[in-house]
Design an enzyme around this catalytic site. Sequence first.
Site, PDB file in Angstrom:
ATOM      1  N   CYS A 109      44.660  33.146  32.734  1.00 35.67           N
ATOM      2  CA  CYS A 109      46.067  33.934  32.975  1.00 35.67           C
ATOM      3  C   CYS A 109      46.598  34.841  31.896  1.00 35.67           C
ATOM      4  CB  CYS A 109      47.028  32.724  32.879  1.00 35.67           C
ATOM      5  SG  CYS A 109      46.668  31.211  31.629  1.00 35.67           S
ATOM      6  N   ARG A 138      35.632  26.175  26.372  1.00 39.81           N
ATOM      7  CA  ARG A 138      36.640  25.444  25.539  1.00 39.81           C
ATOM      8  C   ARG A 138      35.723  24.419  24.481  1.00 39.81           C
ATOM      9  NH1 ARG A 138      41.149  23.791  30.437  1.00 39.81           N
ATOM     10  NH2 ARG A 138      41.377  25.850  30.793  1.00 39.81           N
ATOM     11  N   GLN A 156      36.014  27.746  37.485  1.00 45.96           N
ATOM     12  CA  GLN A 156      36.893  27.100  38.505  1.00 45.96           C
ATOM     13  C   GLN A 156      37.540  28.038  39.348  1.00 45.96           C
ATOM     14  OE1 GLN A 156      39.815  25.118  35.725  1.00 45.96           O
ATOM     15  NE2 GLN A 156      41.085  27.160  35.583  1.00 45.96           N
ATOM     16  N   HIS A 160      46.142  33.124  40.194  1.00 42.85           N
ATOM     17  CA  HIS A 160      47.529  33.457  39.627  1.00 42.85           C
ATOM     18  C   HIS A 160      48.457  34.368  40.773  1.00 42.85           C
ATOM     19  CE1 HIS A 160      45.339  32.149  36.024  1.00 42.85           C
ATOM     20  NE2 HIS A 160      46.389  31.397  35.750  1.00 42.85           N
TER      21      HIS A 160
END
Length: 417
Positions: A109, A138, A156, A160
């Site tokens: 994002c 992560r 994934q 947005h």
Amino acid sequence: MSNIVLHTAPLFQPLFFSPFFAGLQQELFFFHELSAGSCFWLPKGTIIFNTLQKWIQEEYLKRGFTEVITPNMYNTKLWETSGHWQHYAENMFSFDVEKEKYALKPMNCPGHCLMFGHRPRSWRELPVRLADFGVLHRNELSGALSGLTRVRRFQQDDAHIFCTPDQIVEEIRGCLDFLQAVYTVLGFTYELKLSTRPEKYMGEIEVWEDAESRLKQALDEFGAPWELNPGDGAFYGPKIDITVHDALRRSHQCATIQLDFQLPIRFQLSYNAPDGTEKRPVIVHRAVLGSIERLTGILTEHFAGKWPFWLSPRQVMVVPVMPMFNDYANELQRKLHLQGIAIDTDLDDGSTLNKKVRNAQLAQYNFIFVVGEKEQTSGTVNVRTRDNVVHGEFTYEDISEKLSRLRDSKSNLDTLE
């Protein structure tokens, strides 16, 4: 020509339903301690990964999404702007580059905010729907890592949507239609919950209440049952939580639909409104499959390792009855491979025909083509399934058309029509 190693262990033993053991048994993927939490996708597993990605990309074209590619690492100033550095730094991989601190992105994002804000925007451009299959990292604790369901590196179907407040209802409804189309193909059922303003939130109550009312309207217009989940929204906006149920009636969180008022403020995003004033857009965070790694683990159990033809990494095995028909088998393999069929040949001259067929069935090839003198002379194949259903003889042209039609239908039933 592929060199095939067929595993003959019983497929319906309890261990098989573990994605980890299925990944090893079907040679889909593996993990290694030298890159803990990162999946090594083997050729057959990569077929599944690419098929899922291509499918979503086809849906993007139908639904007005534009696919983009963004960097993997950013200066931590970006994460300070987005707020992730203050709240999420311990879950990020960071390092020094020429006396500046950088970090691998754990989400897309903030990068998409830079992309939206890199030039002036007009209301005529909105909604802007940016989709990104970029690699995310992560820093999960080693003790928390668990096969495909909890990893450090993943991709994934992240997207947005930058829109005006008046476009929220239509965009949310479009997201719900998207997930319904995808989950119907996969054979998932799902539940919807509207999670509203938590105790600790950012922004004005009036904005929250307006956004929640728009989400309620979108859910009502969508027509599926939904429940209210008071106080469980994100601090930056309300969200729709989607819980899917697989064939074993187990629950999974894959999709997400979230409204975000805060990132547009943090990145000072704006668009030129019809009256000439600068207005702030709203961001819709959206994913349908979620992590492809995690979804693959879920689907492995959901299908019990018996992949439907359209998603299968082993669609066809060609079995010649004698070595003298190997050339014909290879010719079939070459032609169907060029059509995009995942096809292999078993040219092991030391195995009997029955053993070759049985090995292919145990390896979960959807269809087995048996070819001998009759088939070579007439340009045909004799077709049977992994469940030992004998379909009989087809010309190459006929079976090629049927397989292409079955693949494109994305049916979970391996029916030749």
